[in-house]
Motif scaffolding. Structure first.
Motif, PDB file in Angstrom:
ATOM      1  N   ALA A  82       0.874  -1.140  -0.245  1.00  7.38           N
ATOM      2  CA  ALA A  82       0.183   0.106   0.325  1.00  7.38           C
ATOM      3  C   ALA A  82       1.003   1.622   0.035  1.00  7.38           C
ATOM      4  CB  ALA A  82      -1.140  -0.091   0.939  1.00  7.38           C
ATOM      5  N   GLU A  83       1.832   1.655   0.933  1.00 12.95           N
ATOM      6  CA  GLU A  83       2.677   2.219   0.555  1.00 12.95           C
ATOM      7  C   GLU A  83       3.722   2.441  -0.432  1.00 12.95           C
ATOM      8  OE1 GLU A  83       6.182   5.004   3.518  1.00 12.95           O
ATOM      9  OE2 GLU A  83       4.690   3.339   4.341  1.00 12.95           O
ATOM     10  N   ASP A  84       4.052   1.807  -0.951  1.00 10.97           N
ATOM     11  CA  ASP A  84       4.960   1.422  -2.705  1.00 10.97           C
ATOM     12  C   ASP A  84       3.342   2.386  -3.844  1.00 10.97           C
ATOM     13  OD1 ASP A  84       6.751   0.253  -1.402  1.00 10.97           O
ATOM     14  OD2 ASP A  84       6.771  -1.245  -2.598  1.00 10.97           O
ATOM     15  N   ASP A  85       2.508   2.116  -3.190  1.00  6.20           N
ATOM     16  CA  ASP A  85       1.289   2.307  -4.630  1.00  6.20           C
ATOM     17  C   ASP A  85       1.478   3.652  -3.955  1.00  6.20           C
ATOM     18  OD1 ASP A  85       1.639   0.068  -5.626  1.00  6.20           O
ATOM     19  OD2 ASP A  85      -0.279  -0.439  -4.810  1.00  6.20           O
ATOM     20  N   ALA A  86       1.375   4.034  -3.031  1.00  4.99           N
ATOM     21  CA  ALA A  86       0.911   5.638  -2.503  1.00  4.99           C
ATOM     22  C   ALA A  86       1.579   5.676  -3.197  1.00  4.99           C
ATOM     23  CB  ALA A  86       0.465   5.911  -0.911  1.00  4.99           C
TER      24      ALA A  86
END
Length: 452
Positions: free
Chosen positions: A149-153
């Motif tokens: 999720a943080e990579d995508d964000a």
């Protein structure tokens, strides 16, 4: 005949003889003749060579470029290219719901004349540039949502920033706050930093106002590690050395007072000269670390003032900017007017203490931020401009200002212009100088952007 010991011994006699010879030589010097030789001056220059290098490298002074009056923090995944305009509209709506900007100015204690000068400027600011500096938060405002999720964000945030910059609707300063360099979050913070910067670099030129924020710093070593990280990013992406500067958040007592009794924050400008752009005070983490109860955690608590005074001393002359923290008392619900009064007073208090930037956490804090800031500069403008004119024209006056004070007067007026409180057309009429001369007076070693 007195023995040698009575007159101080042979060594003392020799010294007196040398002094007599020096006085004799001095009497033989004609008017205007110098006593110090070229060799004497060369020796002094050699003695002070290290000092000269230190002052040139580590104490360049402020470069005169624009400093934002605030930083807005928002969870990174909430940002879109239209974010600033949306916040501006919500800020205007919040003010209009309570009688308009003029009513807010009156609530902050401004008289009719001052409010008449401030209110239209605040209204224009909220329409044109409601956010000066925006930080997309991957730390406390984002939390731990897992790596995917943080990579995508991080990738999405970089793409959205690039799009906003390309279309000219991004705030003039924008960047991210990633997770801190403590062991538990270090790898995650570095990964987010890498993904964000690399994605931006792949999209083209980095934004001129790109800012990176390193939070919860406790040691000098963490700042040195950050310096290494951004240096490697510069190398990999073929960026000029020093292109990636960063802010340090001062929100732990260990950075203010180290275990050896010295202040680590005072070392930061000198271990990575030119790399740090600002020190930001973290109100609530710092207060909580000192076990201040939640009710009394505030930007104006004595522990906050002490930390900020240490920060101020640590960066004096280095060109590193300072930012105060935030208030979590938000102007919402039944608390709007009291929260606006508190926020306006705290903004004014920071400005009076030489902290020209602070944090905002809610759209409804924007009207009180700009109203209090503009009033500060509008109220001080006539006296500052008059004294500056007297200094420039050497006409004399009730205050005898020295060059250092003249620089402070010019810097005050220049900051007012840069944030929009003062019109560029007002400066020549009041101070007798144009913007280029004003900038040169304020920052003789640098020449930054004169306006927003």
């Amino acid at each position: 005949m007195a023995d040698a010991s009575a007159s101080g011994g042979p060594q003392a006699q020799a010294q007196r003889q040398a002094h007599r010879q020096a006085r004799s030589q001095a009497r033989n010097l004609g008017p205007g003749t110098l006593a110090l030789s070229g060799a004497d001056l060369a020796r002094i220059d050699a003695q002070l060579a290290g000092t000269d290098r230190l002052l040139e490298r580590n104490y360049p002074g402020d470069d005169g470029s624009r400093q934002p009056v605030h930083t807005v923090y928002v969870p990174a995944d909430r940002f879109s290219p239209g974010f600033a305009a949306d916040w501006g509209a919500m800020a205007v709506a919040a003010a209009e719901a309570r009688g308009g900007i003029e009513s807010l100015c009156a609530l902050l204690g401004q008289d009719t004349e001052l409010a008449a000068a401030v209110a239209p400027r605040v209204r224009a600011k909220l329409a044109r540039e409601p956010i000066e500096d925006l930080r997309l938060d991957f730390e406390d405002g984002f939390g731990d949502r897992g790596d995917d999720a943080e990579d995508d964000a991080a990738l999405a945030a970089a793409s959205a920033v690039a799009a906003a910059v390309a279309t000219g609707i991004a705030p003039p300063f924008i960047g991210i706050r990633f997770k801190c360099f403590e062991a538990a979050t270090r790898a995650r913070g570095l990964r987010t930093l890498d993904l964000f910067v690399s994605q931006l670099a792949a999209a083209g030129e980095l934004p001129d106002g790109l800012i990176l924020t390193l939070p919860k710093v406790t040691t000098v070593a963490q700042v040195e590690a950050m310096d290494f990280a951004v240096s490697r990013l510069e190398e990999v992406h073929s960026l000029p050395a020093g292109r990636l500067r960063f802010e340090v958040q001062v929100e732990t007592p260990q950075l203010v007072l180290g275990p050896d009794g010295t202040s680590p924050v005072a070392r930061l400008p000198h271990v990575v000269p030119g790399r740090i752009s600002g020190l930001h005070y973290g109100t609530y983490d710092y207060s909580a670390s000192l076990q201040i109860s939640a009710e009394y955690q505030s930007m104006e608590h004595p522990v906050a003032d002490f930390a900020k005074e240490v920060m101020q001393l640590a960066v004096a002359g280095t060109g590193i900017r300072l930012s105060d923290g935030s208030t979590n008392i938000l102007p919402v619900g039944d608390n709007v007017e009291q929260a606006w009064q508190l926020h306006g007073r705290l903004v004014r208090r920071s400005l009076e203490r030489g902290y020209y930037q602070g944090w905002d956490l809610h759209p409804a804090q924007l009207p009180s931020r700009f109203a209090a800031t503009y009033a500060f500069y509008r109220q001080g403008l006539p006296a500052a401009a008059s004294r500056l004119r007297s200094y420039v024209e050497q006409t004399g006056g009730g205050v005898l200002d020295e060059p250092a004070t003249a620089r402070a007067l010019a810097a005050f007026v220049l900051r007012g212009v840069q944030c929009g409180a003062v019109g560029a057309d007002e400066v020549p009429a009041l101070a007798g100088v144009g913007l280029p001369q004003l900038t040169a007076l304020a920052h003789p070693r640098g020449a930054g952007s004169p306006g927003p």
